[in-house]
Design a protein around this motif. Structure first.
Motif, short mmCIF file in Angstrom:
data_model
loop_
_atom_site.label_atom_id
_atom_site.label_comp_id
_atom_site.label_asym_id
_atom_site.label_seq_id
_atom_site.Cartn_x
_atom_site.Cartn_y
_atom_site.Cartn_z
N VAL A 59 0.82 -1.21 0.00
CA VAL A 59 0.00 0.00 0.00
C VAL A 59 0.85 1.27 0.00
O VAL A 59 0.51 2.26 -0.66
N LEU A 60 1.98 1.23 0.69
CA LEU A 60 2.72 2.46 0.97
C LEU A 60 3.97 2.68 0.13
O LEU A 60 4.47 3.81 0.06
N SER A 61 4.52 1.65 -0.51
CA SER A 61 5.81 1.83 -1.17
C SER A 61 5.73 2.78 -2.36
O SER A 61 6.63 3.60 -2.57
N VAL A 62 4.66 2.69 -3.16
CA VAL A 62 4.54 3.57 -4.33
C VAL A 62 4.31 5.03 -3.90
O VAL A 62 4.99 5.93 -4.40
N PRO A 63 3.39 5.31 -2.96
CA PRO A 63 3.29 6.69 -2.46
C PRO A 63 4.59 7.18 -1.83
O PRO A 63 4.94 8.36 -1.95
N ALA A 64 5.33 6.29 -1.15
CA ALA A 64 6.62 6.68 -0.57
C ALA A 64 7.61 7.06 -1.65
O ALA A 64 8.41 7.99 -1.47
N GLY A 65 7.57 6.36 -2.78
CA GLY A 65 8.44 6.73 -3.90
C GLY A 65 8.12 8.11 -4.42
O GLY A 65 9.02 8.88 -4.79
N ALA A 66 6.82 8.45 -4.45
CA ALA A 66 6.44 9.80 -4.86
C ALA A 66 6.94 10.84 -3.86
O ALA A 66 7.38 11.93 -4.25
#
Length: 411
Positions: A59-66
């Motif tokens: 859930v969080l890795s892609v938003p964290a990349g942003a």
């Protein structure tokens, strides 16, 4: 081989990581053993705690990349590293006071998983800011050496400390070890960091996913990483169950198997650091296939010591596979997209663990503790062969139009 250590900021980072990662690996061993103790040696319980710890990545890795593409990565890392130290401290205090329960371990594993999911893509995309593109392959290999050096030392220390003192002090030591990486981040010269242009607010996550989708090489790499990581790279689960339920060993025996695996990965990292050329897709796929085959071999070994010996080549294959993937992904993307792509990479690398771990843990319970290794290796090898077939078909389809054009031009 150690050229990246000539960069002061990276040297501070690597030094802090060695100390902190030793503590991290100590905690992983202690956590697995604590869960086995609290659950009555349940493979499902170990699978659940792994799912909770790695599940937030989905859930969080892609938003964290942003976030990594929009904000100061160093400041973000200071927040995440401090938060992980707090989780270790709380678990250590609960355990040493004798009031820890399985539910509390689950809750703290979930909290740690949320923080780690944010930390990982930021940390991976921060490397190039410290060393620059030219030294990135060497720095990635040195990161792997650091990780696997800690993977050798950490489990060995944890096995002894758990036997002598119990699991609680191990968690407290991990909290203290986090000070090293935090101090390294604070001591960096920020004016020497090679920061890319920051992404604008808006549809940054969507653009990152679209960027990956439109790059066939990234699709092949990330698909393979997902399948191998989800079903093949579940060593905390498989080795803990194998030690406790098949060979009736102790925490020290589990720590030794983890150390043998790390010896192989460290040797693979050393070879990777000596190579100056970037990794290629063929090298990545061969390493992934070799890993799948070797994991099956480990799963059918009849004795504890044969398992331990065979974990060395397995570790080398794992390292070559993961380092090749990291190099391909980081060097094939635009700098302003790197954080988002690394978020997708971490999603594939860790996000499947909540799917694979409970299933493999359940399978070990109803069949045999060796099942996670055998089944995981088979699935890994088959998925690689499927990807190889897709790459071959794509290349063949490219050659057909080219040959057709040449025939027309020669007519």
């Amino acid at each position: 081989m150690l050229v990246s250590l000539g960069v002061r900021n990276y040297r501070l980072w690597a030094g802090g990581q060695v100390v902190s990662l030793i503590g991290t690996w100590m905690q992983r061993i202690a956590q697995d053993w604590l869960v086995l103790h609290l659950s009555g040696s349940s493979g499902l319980a170990v699978g659940i705690v792994m799912a909770l710890q790695f599940g937030p990545t989905a859930v969080l890795s892609v938003p964290a990349g942003a976030l990594a593409d929009r904000f100061d990565k160093r400041r973000l890392l200071l927040i995440t590293q401090t938060s992980m130290a707090v989780c270790a401290l709380v678990l250590g205090l609960l355990d040493t006071s004798g009031v820890v329960t399985l539910i509390q371990v689950y809750v703290l594993a979930l909290a740690l998983g949320c923080i780690s999911a944010i930390d990982s893509p930021i940390r991976q995309s921060f490397t190039i800011e410290m060393v620059g593109p030219a030294q990135l392959p060497n720095a990635v290999a040195l990161n792997s050496m650091t990780f696997n050096l800690a993977r050798i030392i950490g489990p060995a220390i944890a096995g002894v400390l758990i036997t002598v003192l119990g699991t609680g002090p191990v968690f407290l030591l991990n909290a203290v070890s986090s000070v090293a990486v935090i101090a390294g981040l604070l001591a960096m010269r920020t004016d020497e960091l090679q920061r890319p242009p920051r992404a604008a607010a808006g549809n940054s996550i969507r653009s990152g996913l679209r960027y990956v989708r439109d790059n066939p090489q990234l699709v092949v790499v990330l698909t393979t990483v997902f399948m191998v990581s989800t079903f093949g790279m579940n060593f905390p689960l498989s080795l803990a169950l194998l030690t406790a339920n098949t060979f009736h060993g102790s925490a020290g025996g589990y720590g030794l198997l983890s150390t043998m695996l790390a010896v192989g990965t460290l040797s693979g990292a050393t070879m990777a650091a000596r190579r100056s050329s970037p990794a290629r897709l063929r090298q990545f796929l061969v390493a992934a296939l070799a890993f799948g085959v070797l994991e099956v071999v480990v799963g059918v070994m009849p004795t504890y010591w044969l398992v331990a010996v065979m974990l060395v080549p397995v570790g080398a294959a794992v390292l070559t596979f993961s380092t090749s993937a990291m190099n391909i992904v980081q060097l094939s993307v635009d700098s302003e997209m790197r954080g988002r792509v690394m978020g997708v990479y971490m999603l594939c690398f860790l996000g499947g663990t909540p799917l694979g771990s409970p299933v493999l843990g359940w399978l070990a319970g109803v069949t045999d503790p060796r099942a996670p290794l055998v089944v995981g290796g088979v699935i890994s090898a088959v998925s690689v062969l499927v990807c190889v077939l897709l790459v071959w078909r794509r290349d063949r389809q490219k050659k057909v139009p080219e040959n057709g054009r040449r025939s027309v031009e020669n007519a």
